[in-house]
Design an enzyme around this catalytic site. Sequence first.
Site, short mmCIF file in Angstrom:
data_model
loop_
_atom_site.label_atom_id
_atom_site.label_comp_id
_atom_site.label_asym_id
_atom_site.label_seq_id
_atom_site.Cartn_x
_atom_site.Cartn_y
_atom_site.Cartn_z
N GLU A 1 0.83 -1.20 0.00
CA GLU A 1 0.00 0.00 0.00
C GLU A 1 0.87 1.26 0.00
O GLU A 1 0.79 2.11 0.90
CB GLU A 1 -1.01 -0.02 1.17
CG GLU A 1 -1.94 -1.22 1.02
CD GLU A 1 -3.16 -1.23 1.95
OE1 GLU A 1 -3.23 -0.40 2.87
OE2 GLU A 1 -4.03 -2.08 1.74
N GLU B 1 -4.82 -8.88 -0.73
CA GLU B 1 -5.62 -8.61 0.48
C GLU B 1 -7.07 -8.52 0.04
O GLU B 1 -7.43 -7.63 -0.73
CB GLU B 1 -5.18 -7.31 1.17
CG GLU B 1 -3.81 -7.44 1.82
CD GLU B 1 -3.45 -6.25 2.70
OE1 GLU B 1 -4.36 -5.57 3.22
OE2 GLU B 1 -2.24 -6.02 2.86
O1 AHR Z 1 -5.17 -6.43 6.64
C1 AHR Z 1 -5.13 -5.30 7.46
C2 AHR Z 1 -4.51 -4.08 6.79
O2 AHR Z 1 -5.30 -3.68 5.73
C3 AHR Z 1 -3.15 -4.29 6.18
O3 AHR Z 1 -2.13 -4.15 7.10
C4 AHR Z 1 -3.08 -3.20 5.16
O4 AHR Z 1 -2.26 -3.54 4.07
C5 AHR Z 1 -4.52 -2.99 4.76
O5 AHR Z 1 -4.87 -1.67 4.73
#
Ligand code: AHR
Length: 550
Positions: free
Chosen positions: A216, A349
């Site tokens: 991110e 994610e």
């Molecule tokens: O999964 C939780 C968080 O969500 C992670 O650390 C981040 O990459 C995302 O914003």
Amino acid sequence: MRYETTRREFLRDSSLAFGGAVFASQVKLPTSKHAQVDILIDEPIGTISPNIYGHFVELLGGVVYDGIWVGENSRIPNINGIRKELVEHLRRMRAPIIRFPGGCAADSYDWRDGIGPKENRPRRTNFWFFGDKRKGNTSSKFDPNHFGTDEFVRLCRLCNAEPYLAANVRSLSARDFNLWMEYCNSPAGSTTLADRRAADGSPEPYNVRYWGVGNEAWGCGGNFTPEEYSVEYRKFVSWVPGYDVNPQFIGSGPNSDDYDWTRKFFERLAAKGGFDAIQGWSLHHYAANLARGHVKGWEESKGEAVNFQPVDWYEVLREGERVESLITGHWKIMQETEVGRKVKLVVDEWGPWYKPSTEIAPGYALSQMPTLRDAVFSAMTLDIFNRHADKVSIAACAQLVNCLNSPFLAMEDKFVATPVFDVFEMYAAHQGGTSLRTEIAAEPTTYPRDGVPTNFWGVKGSASLKGKTLVVSLARPDTQEALTVDIRPRGATVRSGRITTLTNSVLNAHNTFEQPNIVRPTSRDLKLSGGAVTVELPAASVNVLELTLA
Ligand code: AHR
């Protein structure tokens, strides 16, 4: 007690939402509608990379301590410090790849803190320090670094998963990244770091292939612009020794529908050197906003994990399904400059993200209780990845244990597999198969959304072929009505088959430490008449058919 909304209450609540008169016409008798699923055997989409069934482990809350790492001297059954029951379940769902150490934690992490004798490892303030409201110096506030590179690779080896490491771009240098690769991959006896790895237990290289270049980068990974990040990216991946592994570099891609991020990054790469040193482009999408426009804000717009409103059964699916248009949207933009289609999407994610309230322990930040709804959500998502097997090469569910869409919950000596686990176990049959185009004809389901009857699809799924085995997965989201489905593999005859179904009469049913098997799948052989396959999909269900073709 607060987890006890039953399907009957759900119906009752629906009637309130509609108003009694309208509701009478909306209540479905337990009859079954009919649908048709055609599988186009001659229209392959691509091979389903096993890696789209991957998982994500972050140094966060109760994920690592005590979800995974209990320590070698623990009374909790373990394999060299790693929770044994977890390993056994990871093998059952054939976990192909695991991402570590973050998430946001990756860009605060120094890999050197997590190697060498445990007593010498420094304790560091965790990125998620604020997430643990407990008193005292807990492991989620101050990381003891007992679970580092060696332990993570051990976890992966135990369940035959590929390690996928995410580098720190925000607060370490390209040189630090190169040294981490050297520690992992330089040949036995070749470098000081190879000797160091040998002293830590592994003379042979770990051969880590998958490397994320930050996380991110538009947010917690450095707050970069895409132009700035493209400079960092190139610094990190240029002139890196590959050793024997042909490293696969994954760039930190967009947040959901930030198409500008993808376009600008790809333009910069095209302008300077091209795409030889990028194999994957990560995409993150959480189904978090269930507010239907009523409130704004990341926290405010979230819904409940267990005590959810009837409308939110569908809303979270609707929100999660956006990942499909994100995949096609970003893919199209990538093609504007990367015409070779060699760079694949890595959805590393994904999952629903609810309001806090169902954490199994106060310090387990972001821990939530997965229910039947999340099983349907997960099935829907994996079907999307299967259908886009030509575009998605890796995905990782956030996160493996004690977190958002977790297949497992664990606390001290207690362990339970959630319904998300069952979906991964059921869908493992798709891994490595050839994804086939499917055509579905089904009536939509209708639900009341702020008083307005609103459509949602009645059934969706995916199909894959491996040898003579045709795997068909189908999710039925309708909460009230079953669906009878004719499954027709065009140009092939089915000789025998088996169906596995995951459902429950209670929409928010979930497994707890005390009652670990409330939601569990059942399987049965199919009765075929003249090769035709007709099955009934219960309301609110996930179904996987394994059909043997003649
Ligand atoms: O999964 C939780 C968080 O969500 C992670 O650390 C981040 O990459 C995302 O914003």
